[in-house]
Scaffold this motif. Structure first.
Motif, PDB file in Angstrom:
ATOM      1  N   CYS A 110      17.684  13.312   1.564  1.00 15.13           N
ATOM      2  CA  CYS A 110      18.113  14.529   1.042  1.00 15.13           C
ATOM      3  C   CYS A 110      17.682  15.716   1.727  1.00 15.13           C
ATOM      4  O   CYS A 110      18.450  16.371   2.331  1.00 15.13           O
ATOM      5  CB  CYS A 110      17.907  14.667  -0.597  1.00 15.13           C
ATOM      6  N   MET A 114      19.055  18.261   4.154  1.00 11.59           N
ATOM      7  CA  MET A 114      18.841  19.683   3.807  1.00 11.59           C
ATOM      8  C   MET A 114      18.484  20.484   4.924  1.00 11.59           C
ATOM      9  O   MET A 114      18.821  21.665   5.000  1.00 11.59           O
ATOM     10  CB  MET A 114      18.021  19.978   2.454  1.00 11.59           C
ATOM     11  N   LEU A 161      25.457  16.252   0.707  1.00  6.46           N
ATOM     12  CA  LEU A 161      25.025  16.620   1.899  1.00  6.46           C
ATOM     13  C   LEU A 161      25.773  15.794   3.071  1.00  6.46           C
ATOM     14  O   LEU A 161      26.078  16.456   4.052  1.00  6.46           O
ATOM     15  CB  LEU A 161      23.636  16.526   2.118  1.00  6.46           C
TER      16      LEU A 161
END
Length: 758
Positions: A110, A114, A161
């Protein structure tokens, strides 16, 4: 650099992802704690791939094997999270490190994504990297990464994402590469579908796609007609929006989060929650699951005025900032709006059914959107600030402080006891923490500490945390108190045992005369409402209470009743009992040695226990059965009684053994071995005064005390931990013909039909 002017390199993404992984790798030493125990360790539906279908056919918290499943509140549909738990269990053979490694890798993935998204959206390598580091290391991440049950946010975020990344990759392709564009479109829609099966918040992906499109600018679209190209990708957004809305509609109509619940507006609680979340973002210490739990005075919830006012001011400031951001950049304004929207349902403006004011893992997506939105809206002044050495040193110091908090928190997750000792150090009156620690102590055999902590959870200073101690929990707490009271009551305290048995029996028969005001030495301050007895009648008696009642019944010689209680315990629930091995002893005490061995075999397969425990219990069952058989064949009536008494001792039934030997000792006090055996049994039943009297008559008052000291040394520690019986005991009801009891024991044959003992 302004958003959309060029494509900044994203080299730091991998490094920041690795930093996130390294910081949370110590979590591999953590165990199963808090909800992990119910959801994973004690949940048979996560222990094999044969339950994959069930993950999709029922809700996340449907734990049919537990007595608490009907009271677990909200209905969440997260089948892919359950699938991940099953996969972890099978591949890691049930070891917690496998689950924690998966969480750490999810978080690293993640953070990597990000970083890419943040650099792209802010248009600045420095600001985007700073946002990614905040998202990677902020102490609110501990609840998502270190807590296995918090992985739903990680899984949802990963696919959200990825969906954004697919849109970005597809939008950069030339219009002529239509097939590839369609593939990226399909991949993005697939991520949306997968994400919402991990957590409902993934339904925000369409709006995040809009942020991606807005942040790119016309020059990022690729060759050809930019307006037409942007329109095509807005069509992607609308397609995914339709899918998300369809899912939400189906959930509301078919699988509502709070079925049958009425909307209850609580605006002051909402403003208080806003202030509490602001605290968790700015001052995330101490680390706790229970930040600012709601308090009730005389049944009325209290909303501290300073927090309500602070929450109102924060809400106004956030609204102004969002409007200002929209004026600067539509993308940044939409990010701030989505940050608030993703947290909004949890802000307690209506009662959510959640018993805590804040949950740090809920910040996983909102904090990223908020930080990225601020960095995008104020990119120019923040970029200048980032060039100052003082700002760089300050930011690094904050990051190092956060890393320290993350590492300290990893230690709290080592086991259930460590976690809730930490919670009690923060708030010693937290009723949920008190009950959890009581369970820990009970499993460790520290019965007095377990009882005292559970009793403390029912005191006014604890029950004032009304959401953490709702009325429906009182019944279960009271039943656990009765079970603990029975476990810490010596066999010689027959009056207390009879009172405990009578109360358990009344509760299981739904007798309205059952009352928690006083049972033996047990007193609590609240009463059980009749409606709670009705709940017990509807859901059925908890297995733990049936087991407690059965064990107490066998201690008193009520074998037919004990069989009735044990017959009502589902066989597959036996390993979920607080003290499951006691059920083996209870079955053996009723003469059902075959059933006792069958129960032990089941527990050996389904419980993670040491070999020594199983070996010892196997020996005790074998020796006890042999002694009862030998007693039936013994030609000498006194020797028969000694063998029978020793058989009861092997099963830990000291009162039953005493009742066998008492009449024999009255008739034959000088029989070899009889007096020492009798005194030893009196000590095991904690009848210290009677043991001293008998030893003094046999050995003299000078020698008796030293003899008792030597005898005590041979008793199990669990027996010595029980309180001696101070008052005169009524454990022996007497007999008319001393010889008749001996003859009865000699001629006795076990009969399950008549309820006789072994």
């Amino acid at each position: 650099m302004k958003p959309g002017t060029s494509t900044p390199r994203t080299d730091p993404a991998l490094e920041i992802g690795l930093i996130a992984l390294l910081v949370f790798l110590p979590g591999l030493a953590a165990g199963f704690v808090y909800d992990d125990i119910l959801l994973v360790r004690d949940n048979p539906y996560t222990h094999g791939f044969q339950h994959l279908g069930r993950a999709f056919s029922t809700h996340f918290w449907n734990l049919e094997h537990t007595e608490t499943s009907s009271n677990l509140g909200n209905v969440y549909y997260r089948p892919l999270v359950t699938v991940s738990l099953i996969a972890n269990w099978v591949m890691g053979r049930g070891q917690p490190w496998a689950f924690h490694l998966f969480n750490a890798l999810l978080h690293a993935g993640c953070v990597f994504l990000m970083a890419r998204v943040a650099v792209r959206w802010t248009g600045s390598l420095v600001l985007g990297s700073g946002v990614a580091l905040i998202a990677a290391l902020h102490p609110s991440r501990t609840e998502s990464v270190l807590w296995i049950a918090g992985r739903s946010d990680l899984m949802m975020m990963l696919f959200v994402l990825l969906g954004i990344e697919f849109v970005h990759r597809g939008s950069r392709l030339a219009p002529a590469r239509r097939a590839e564009k369609m593939a990226f479109l399909a991949a993005s829609l697939g991520c949306l579908a997968i994400g919402i099966l991990c957590k409902e918040a993934a339904a925000a992906l369409p709006l995040l796609i809009a942020v991606e499109i807005l942040s790119q600018g016309e020059k990022e679209v690729g060759a050809g007609d930019s307006t037409r190209e942007r329109g095509r990708w807005f069509l992607v957004m609308f397609s995914s929006s339709a899918l998300a809305l369809a899912y939400v509609l189906v959930r509301v109509l078919v699988y509502p989060v709070r079925p049958g619940a009425q909307t209850e507006l609580t605006p002051r609680y909402g403003l208080m929650t806003i202030a509490a979340y602001a605290e968790r973002v700015l001052l995330p210490w101490p680390q706790t699951f229970f930040h600012r739990p709601l308090v009730a005075v005389h049944g009325v919830f209290q909303y501290p005025a300073p927090l309500v006012v602070a929450g109102a001011l924060i809400a106004i400031a956030y609204l102004v900032s969002t409007i200002s951001a929209f004026r600067r950049s539509r993308a940044s304004g939409l990010m701030l709006l989505l940050a608030a929207a993703s947290l909004g349902p949890l802000l307690n403006f209506t009662y959510t059914g959640i018993f805590v004011t804040t949950s740090d893992h809920m910040l996983y997506l909102p904090l990223f959107l908020f930080a990225t939105g601020i960095a995008t809206a104020y990119a120019e002044p923040l970029s200048k600030l980032a060039q100052r050495r003082g700002a760089q040193v300050g930011f690094l110091a904050v990051l190092l402080l956060w890393v320290g908090i993350d590492l300290l928190r990893a230690r709290d997750y080592r086991d259930q006891g460590t976690l809730f000792r930490r919670e009690l150090s923060i708030n010693p009156n937290n009723p949920l923490a008190l009950k959890s620690m009581s369970e820990v102590y009970a499993r460790e055999g520290k019965l007095d500490q377990a009882f005292d902590l559970l009793l403390s959870a029912e005191r006014p200073e604890s029950t004032r945390y009304a959401l953490l101690s709702p009325p429906w929990l009182l019944f279960g707490d009271y039943l656990r108190l009765l079970g603990l009271q029975a476990a810490r009551t010596a066999d010689g305290a027959t009056a207390d045992l009879r009172a405990l048995y009578a109360e358990l029996d009344r509760l299981l028969r739904l007798d309205p005369r059952a009352s928690p005001q006083r049972i033996g030495a047990l007193t609590i301050g609240r009463t059980i409402a009749p409606a709670l007895l009705n709940d017990l009648g509807r859901t059925g008696p908890p297995a733990a209470v049936l087991a407690d009642a059965a064990l107490v019944a066998t201690r008193l010689g009520k074998f037919n009743q004990a069989r009735r209680f044990m017959a009502a315990i589902p066989f597959e629930n036996m390993d979920r009992l607080p003290s499951p091995w006691n059920l083996v002893l209870a079955r053996a005490r009723t003469g059902d040695f075959k059933g006792a061995r069958r129960t032990m075999s089941y527990l050996a397969i389904h419980m993670d226990t040491d070999e020594r425990t199983r070996t010892d219990l196997t020996r005790r069952l074998r020796d006890s059965e042999a002694l009862f058989s030998k007693a039936r064949r013994a030609p000498d009536s006194v020797q028969s009684a000694l063998d029978r008494a020793q058989g009861w001792v092997e099963l830990g039934a000291y009162l039953m053994a005493l009742r066998v030997l008492r009449p024999v000792y009255d008739d034959y006090p000088n029989y070899p071995r009889l007096a020492p055996e009798y005194v030893q049994l009196l000590l095991a039943a904690r009848l210290e005064r009677e043991a001293l009297d008998v030893a003094s008559r046999a050995l003299g008052p000078e020698v008796a005390p030293q003899t008792l000291l030597r005898m005590r040394a041979g008793l199990p520690k669990s027996v010595l931990a029980l309180r001696p019986v101070r008052e005169p005991s009524e454990w022996y009801v007497g007999r008319r013909d001393p010889g008749s009891a001996v003859r009865a024991q000699q001629n006795h044959k076990p009969s399950r039909a008549t309820g006789n003992s072994p």
